[in-house]
Design a protein around this motif. Structure first.
Motif, PDB file in Angstrom:
ATOM      1  N   VAL A 166       0.847  -1.192   0.000  1.00 37.97           N
ATOM      2  CA  VAL A 166       0.000   0.000   0.000  1.00 37.97           C
ATOM      3  C   VAL A 166       0.887   1.248   0.000  1.00 37.97           C
ATOM      4  O   VAL A 166       1.854   1.339   0.751  1.00 37.97           O
ATOM      5  CB  VAL A 166      -1.012   0.009   1.172  1.00 37.97           C
ATOM      6  CG1 VAL A 166      -0.350   0.245   2.515  1.00 37.97           C
ATOM      7  CG2 VAL A 166      -2.107   1.041   0.935  1.00 37.97           C
ATOM      8  N   ARG A 167       0.592   2.159  -0.889  1.00 40.49           N
ATOM      9  CA  ARG A 167       1.342   3.412  -1.002  1.00 40.49           C
ATOM     10  C   ARG A 167       0.722   4.527  -0.171  1.00 40.49           C
ATOM     11  O   ARG A 167       1.409   5.402   0.325  1.00 40.49           O
ATOM     12  CB  ARG A 167       1.386   3.875  -2.461  1.00 40.49           C
ATOM     13  CG  ARG A 167       2.232   3.037  -3.326  1.00 40.49           C
ATOM     14  CD  ARG A 167       3.655   3.323  -3.029  1.00 40.49           C
ATOM     15  NE  ARG A 167       4.512   2.740  -4.036  1.00 40.49           N
ATOM     16  CZ  ARG A 167       5.784   3.001  -4.098  1.00 40.49           C
ATOM     17  NH1 ARG A 167       6.321   3.833  -3.251  1.00 40.49           N
ATOM     18  NH2 ARG A 167       6.523   2.416  -4.996  1.00 40.49           N
ATOM     19  N   GLU A 168      -0.595   4.482  -0.080  1.00 45.48           N
ATOM     20  CA  GLU A 168      -1.309   5.558   0.609  1.00 45.48           C
ATOM     21  C   GLU A 168      -2.646   5.025   1.094  1.00 45.48           C
ATOM     22  O   GLU A 168      -3.304   4.260   0.389  1.00 45.48           O
ATOM     23  CB  GLU A 168      -1.531   6.725  -0.352  1.00 45.48           C
ATOM     24  CG  GLU A 168      -2.290   7.871   0.233  1.00 45.48           C
ATOM     25  CD  GLU A 168      -2.502   8.978  -0.781  1.00 45.48           C
ATOM     26  OE1 GLU A 168      -1.907  10.055  -0.595  1.00 45.48           O
ATOM     27  OE2 GLU A 168      -3.246   8.759  -1.765  1.00 45.48           O
ATOM     28  N   VAL A 169      -3.005   5.435   2.291  1.00 40.60           N
ATOM     29  CA  VAL A 169      -4.325   5.129   2.843  1.00 40.60           C
ATOM     30  C   VAL A 169      -4.971   6.459   3.190  1.00 40.60           C
ATOM     31  O   VAL A 169      -4.400   7.267   3.922  1.00 40.60           O
ATOM     32  CB  VAL A 169      -4.218   4.251   4.114  1.00 40.60           C
ATOM     33  CG1 VAL A 169      -5.588   4.079   4.760  1.00 40.60           C
ATOM     34  CG2 VAL A 169      -3.601   2.914   3.786  1.00 40.60           C
ATOM     35  N   ARG A 170      -6.145   6.671   2.645  1.00 48.92           N
ATOM     36  CA  ARG A 170      -6.920   7.877   2.976  1.00 48.92           C
ATOM     37  C   ARG A 170      -8.302   7.455   3.415  1.00 48.92           C
ATOM     38  O   ARG A 170      -8.947   6.625   2.773  1.00 48.92           O
ATOM     39  CB  ARG A 170      -7.061   8.803   1.774  1.00 48.92           C
ATOM     40  CG  ARG A 170      -5.805   9.524   1.425  1.00 48.92           C
ATOM     41  CD  ARG A 170      -6.079  10.559   0.375  1.00 48.92           C
ATOM     42  NE  ARG A 170      -4.830  11.208   0.018  1.00 48.92           N
ATOM     43  CZ  ARG A 170      -4.758  12.318  -0.657  1.00 48.92           C
ATOM     44  NH1 ARG A 170      -5.859  12.905  -1.084  1.00 48.92           N
ATOM     45  NH2 ARG A 170      -3.596  12.853  -0.942  1.00 48.92           N
ATOM     46  N   VAL A 171      -8.736   8.041   4.500  1.00 43.99           N
ATOM     47  CA  VAL A 171     -10.096   7.821   4.971  1.00 43.99           C
ATOM     48  C   VAL A 171     -10.803   9.164   4.874  1.00 43.99           C
ATOM     49  O   VAL A 171     -10.352  10.157   5.448  1.00 43.99           O
ATOM     50  CB  VAL A 171     -10.120   7.289   6.421  1.00 43.99           C
ATOM     51  CG1 VAL A 171     -11.549   7.113   6.887  1.00 43.99           C
ATOM     52  CG2 VAL A 171      -9.355   5.972   6.511  1.00 43.99           C
ATOM     53  N   LEU A 172     -11.895   9.170   4.130  1.00 42.70           N
ATOM     54  CA  LEU A 172     -12.659  10.391   3.892  1.00 42.70           C
ATOM     55  C   LEU A 172     -13.977  10.306   4.650  1.00 42.70           C
ATOM     56  O   LEU A 172     -14.747   9.359   4.443  1.00 42.70           O
ATOM     57  CB  LEU A 172     -12.931  10.552   2.393  1.00 42.70           C
ATOM     58  CG  LEU A 172     -11.706  10.389   1.489  1.00 42.70           C
ATOM     59  CD1 LEU A 172     -12.131  10.222   0.046  1.00 42.70           C
ATOM     60  CD2 LEU A 172     -10.785  11.561   1.647  1.00 42.70           C
ATOM     61  N   PHE A 173     -14.210  11.264   5.528  1.00 47.75           N
ATOM     62  CA  PHE A 173     -15.481  11.342   6.249  1.00 47.75           C
ATOM     63  C   PHE A 173     -16.309  12.463   5.634  1.00 47.75           C
ATOM     64  O   PHE A 173     -15.828  13.592   5.488  1.00 47.75           O
ATOM     65  CB  PHE A 173     -15.257  11.604   7.744  1.00 47.75           C
ATOM     66  CG  PHE A 173     -14.624  10.452   8.468  1.00 47.75           C
ATOM     67  CD1 PHE A 173     -15.376   9.330   8.801  1.00 47.75           C
ATOM     68  CD2 PHE A 173     -13.287  10.474   8.807  1.00 47.75           C
ATOM     69  CE1 PHE A 173     -14.798   8.248   9.464  1.00 47.75           C
ATOM     70  CE2 PHE A 173     -12.696   9.413   9.470  1.00 47.75           C
ATOM     71  CZ  PHE A 173     -13.459   8.295   9.805  1.00 47.75           C
ATOM     72  N   ALA A 225       0.270  -5.653  -7.005  1.00 46.07           N
ATOM     73  CA  ALA A 225       0.395  -5.208  -5.610  1.00 46.07           C
ATOM     74  C   ALA A 225      -0.967  -5.248  -4.919  1.00 46.07           C
ATOM     75  O   ALA A 225      -1.075  -5.674  -3.761  1.00 46.07           O
ATOM     76  CB  ALA A 225       0.987  -3.807  -5.553  1.00 46.07           C
ATOM     77  N   LEU A 226      -2.011  -4.828  -5.629  1.00 45.81           N
ATOM     78  CA  LEU A 226      -3.361  -4.899  -5.065  1.00 45.81           C
ATOM     79  C   LEU A 226      -3.744  -6.346  -4.793  1.00 45.81           C
ATOM     80  O   LEU A 226      -4.255  -6.670  -3.709  1.00 45.81           O
ATOM     81  CB  LEU A 226      -4.376  -4.242  -5.997  1.00 45.81           C
ATOM     82  CG  LEU A 226      -5.848  -4.424  -5.626  1.00 45.81           C
ATOM     83  CD1 LEU A 226      -6.160  -3.877  -4.238  1.00 45.81           C
ATOM     84  CD2 LEU A 226      -6.746  -3.802  -6.680  1.00 45.81           C
ATOM     85  N   ALA A 227      -3.496  -7.217  -5.734  1.00 42.89           N
ATOM     86  CA  ALA A 227      -3.850  -8.630  -5.567  1.00 42.89           C
ATOM     87  C   ALA A 227      -3.136  -9.234  -4.360  1.00 42.89           C
ATOM     88  O   ALA A 227      -3.739  -9.980  -3.581  1.00 42.89           O
ATOM     89  CB  ALA A 227      -3.515  -9.409  -6.837  1.00 42.89           C
ATOM     90  N   ALA A 228      -1.870  -8.901  -4.169  1.00 39.63           N
ATOM     91  CA  ALA A 228      -1.115  -9.409  -3.019  1.00 39.63           C
ATOM     92  C   ALA A 228      -1.712  -8.887  -1.719  1.00 39.63           C
ATOM     93  O   ALA A 228      -1.848  -9.627  -0.740  1.00 39.63           O
ATOM     94  CB  ALA A 228       0.356  -9.017  -3.137  1.00 39.63           C
ATOM     95  N   ALA A 229      -2.097  -7.629  -1.698  1.00 38.07           N
ATOM     96  CA  ALA A 229      -2.694  -7.045  -0.494  1.00 38.07           C
ATOM     97  C   ALA A 229      -4.021  -7.710  -0.150  1.00 38.07           C
ATOM     98  O   ALA A 229      -4.323  -7.934   1.028  1.00 38.07           O
ATOM     99  CB  ALA A 229      -2.884  -5.538  -0.679  1.00 38.07           C
TER     100      ALA A 229
END
Length: 105
Positions: A38-45, A69-73
């Motif tokens: 994962v390169r970035e995690v954003r949580v939007l409220f 990379a997504l598939a591995a995650a």
């Protein structure tokens, strides 16, 4: 780059908005940041929306270099751990969660 988003389509149960947000920040964000690749995690409220627009009180956005990379995650043990924690979060939510994958150009 690939972006995978989880859209929380519905509403947080009345009176549990702060509990919901605090739960996400304390329990889920640390897990989501552990996803391999994962390169970035954003949580939007959500703060506001157009009249008549659907309600998405939260959106999770995760960035990955590519589809591999997504598939591995998505196969990583931490993902399955986070799904169990998310089940607890959903006791404060009425609606459904759906996922969308986007390619950044």
């Amino acid at each position: 780059m690939i972006i995978r988003q989880a859209l929380f389509d519905g509403q947080i149960l009345t009176g549990r908005e702060q509990e919901f947000r605090s739960f996400v920040e304390a329990n889920l964000v640390p897990l989501w940041k552990q996803f391999p690749g994962v390169r970035e995690v954003r949580v939007l409220f959500a703060r506001e929306r157009d009249e008549g627009a659907p309600s998405y009180p939260m959106v999770l956005s995760m960035a990955f270099d590519d589809e591999a990379a997504l598939a591995a995650a998505l196969e990583a043990p931490v993902r399955f751990e986070s799904r169990g924690v998310t089940a607890q979060l959903l006791t404060m939510f009425e609606g459904r969660v759906h996922h969308h994958v986007f390619e950044v150009v």
